[in-house]
Each structure stands twice: as C-alpha cells, then as structure tokens.
Scaffold this motif. Structure first.
Motif: not given
Length: 313
Positions: A142-169
């Motif tokens: 799982v460490d390899e996945v967090v450190l190197s997988y682009p899909g996981v990186l994109a989802l980290i950004h998306h989870r942050i971005a979606h939260t901001l989106y719901r908060l009307e930012l």
C-alpha cells in the motif's frame, strides 16, 4: 534607451489591461482579485503531508514527532487556504451589497468545515488506496501505491477539491484539480461525485465531468471519458450550465481503456465496459459490453446499441 523599448511595451500592455477591465466592469483594483495558484499548490502539498505524514510528509519525519508536524503544518496550510478563500469570495461578491465582514465570516466558516472534514477524507482515501493495491497484481504494498500511483494522487487532489467545491469555493477547487491534471494527465472535475474504493489504473487521459456520479468499488482504466453528449444553449446562444449531463456509474463497474461514455446515462451495477467502446445509452446491471459485439450489431443493423450487448453468464 532600452534595447527592447520596454517602457513603450509596458504602456501598451497597461492600455490592453485597462480596456479588458473596463469591458468586464472591473474598476476596483485595490485588492488582489484572484487566488494565487502557487499559494494553493503549497497548501495542497501540506494537506497531503497532513493526511499521509510518514509517506507524503518530509523525509526526516518520524513517529515521535508525527503529531507535532501534523498540527504545525495543518495550522499553516489552513491559514493559507483561508486567505485564498477570502480572495475568491471577495472576487465573486464584487459589485454586490455583501460587506467585507460577511465575506470574511463565510470564508472562515468554509475553511473551518474543511478542516473538520479531513479525518473522514483520510478514511475515504484509505479505501481508494486499498482498491488500488488489491486491484493491481503489480502493486507490492500500500505504501508503493500512495507514493507512486498517479490514480491515487489524482484522487487525493479530487477528494480535497470536491470538499472545497461543496463548500462553495469552486475556483479554489478547480485549481486543486488542475494541479493534479497537470501532473498525472487525469482530469477530474471537482464537482464529480466519487464514492469509496475507486481505482484509476494507469490513468493517463481519463476525463470525468462535473456532474458524473461514480459508485463504490469502481475500476477505471486509462483514456476513459465520462463526458457530456450535447451542450444546449440558451436564447442568447450561451451554453447552459449546471444541468446534469454526465454519466452515472453504479457500484462494482469496470471500465476498460479507451471507453467513451457520454450523456446522462446509467451504467448498471457490476457492468463491464470493454475497451474503446462508445456508449450513449443505459447499460443494464451485470452486462458485458465489448467492441466486437457492438461492431457485429452495427454491421447487421447500421447502428450500434448497448441494449443488445452480451450479458454476463
């Protein structure tokens, strides 16, 4: 005298900017008008470290100082986010009767809610990490996945971005998502709703639109598009915004490389969408759609439809 006639170029650029601002009715330039992409990028890097301290935090970090790092970094990142949220909200309220204090209060409330969402956000990301590890036979940990997988990186950004989106930012949210897009080639609009356990494998060229809804345990391969089929216009000829125009993908669906799914269609639970197919109709639960089958139907009828796709045994 300057070799490049710098003063004259500066003067002309000023004239062009003034003309643009006058056309856009932007005459108040006392404050910074737009959020800073660089400031947001720094905040996101800090939030990634806060969420996964020993994997995405500083290399010298150890267990003994983990909480201190998280607390210090979180406070600094939230202050940065608050400053950028204020700028976005002031920008959106320009010309309105909303006062400065009210806008500042809205920004503070939004960032407060964002901060308190982080533990739940981490739990959701853990399901994505496990989905990637369990869904890829090449993943060794799982460490390899967090450190190197682009899909996981994109989802980290998306989870942050979606939260901001719901908060009307939405502007801050879009910048966060585009930072990941530029790094991974995965384009997820911050408005897209993605449930737990999402795995974007390889990922390059994936596009997920604003009103897409993705259920739990969905696997998506590279070059998949969840897009809009048409773009209706209003009476003035402007594109209509805000209406639901992207697919709904239910739980346990697999979408293979190059598939294009357009419009407000539903891909039923457990369906498998083969590579390079073009979908514009609903797909029933448990259905397998393959390019070969669609081509055979097209040859026989002159048009292809998923309603005749091969159903899994």
């Amino acid at each position: 005298m300057s070799t490049f006639d710098i003063p004259e170029i500066v003067k002309q650029l000023r004239q062009v900017r003034d003309q643009w601002r006058e056309k856009q009715n932007r005459t108040d330039t006392e404050y910074r008008e737009f959020p800073s992409r660089d400031a947001i990028a720094r905040a996101v890097e800090s939030f990634k470290g806060v969420l996964f301290p020993l994997r995405l935090g500083p290399p010298e970090l150890r267990h003994a100082t983990e909480d201190f790092y998280v607390g210090h970094t979180l406070d600094s990142a939230l202050q940065t986010l608050l400053a950028q949220a204020r700028i976005e909200l002031h920008y959106r309220q320009r010309g309105s009767a909303v006062g400065v204090q009210e806008v500042d209060a809205q920004a503070t409330n939004a960032v407060h809610q964002f901060a308190h969402s982080l533990p739940q956000l981490r739990q959701l990301l853990d399901t994505d990490v496990l989905a990637a590890f369990q869904g890829d036979p090449a993943a060794r940990s799982v460490d390899e996945v967090v450190l190197s997988y682009p899909g996981v990186l994109a989802l980290i950004h998306h989870r942050i971005a979606h939260t901001l989106y719901r908060l009307e930012l939405p502007l801050l949210a879009r910048i966060v998502s585009e930072l990941a897009h530029s790094q991974t080639g995965i384009d997820i609009h911050p408005g897209a709703q993605i449930a737990s356990g999402c795995f974007i494998d390889h990922g390059t060229g994936v596009v997920i639109g604003e009103t897409a809804q993705i259920g739990s345990n969905v696997r998506i391969y590279q070059a998949v598009t969840l897009g809009a089929k048409r773009f209706p216009k209003d009476e003035q000829g402007h594109l209509q915004k805000g209406w639901a125009r992207h697919p709904i993908v239910q739980d346990d669906v697999v979408i293979y490389a190059g598939a294009t799914i357009l419009g407000r269609v539903t891909i039923g639970q457990g369906a498998v969408i083969g590579g390079n197919v073009w979908i514009t109709d609903d797909v029933p639960s448990g259905t397998h759609v393959s390019q070969a089958r669609l081509q055979k139907d097209a040859d026989a009828t002159g048009s292809s439809t998923v309603s005749e796709a091969r159903v899994a045994a």
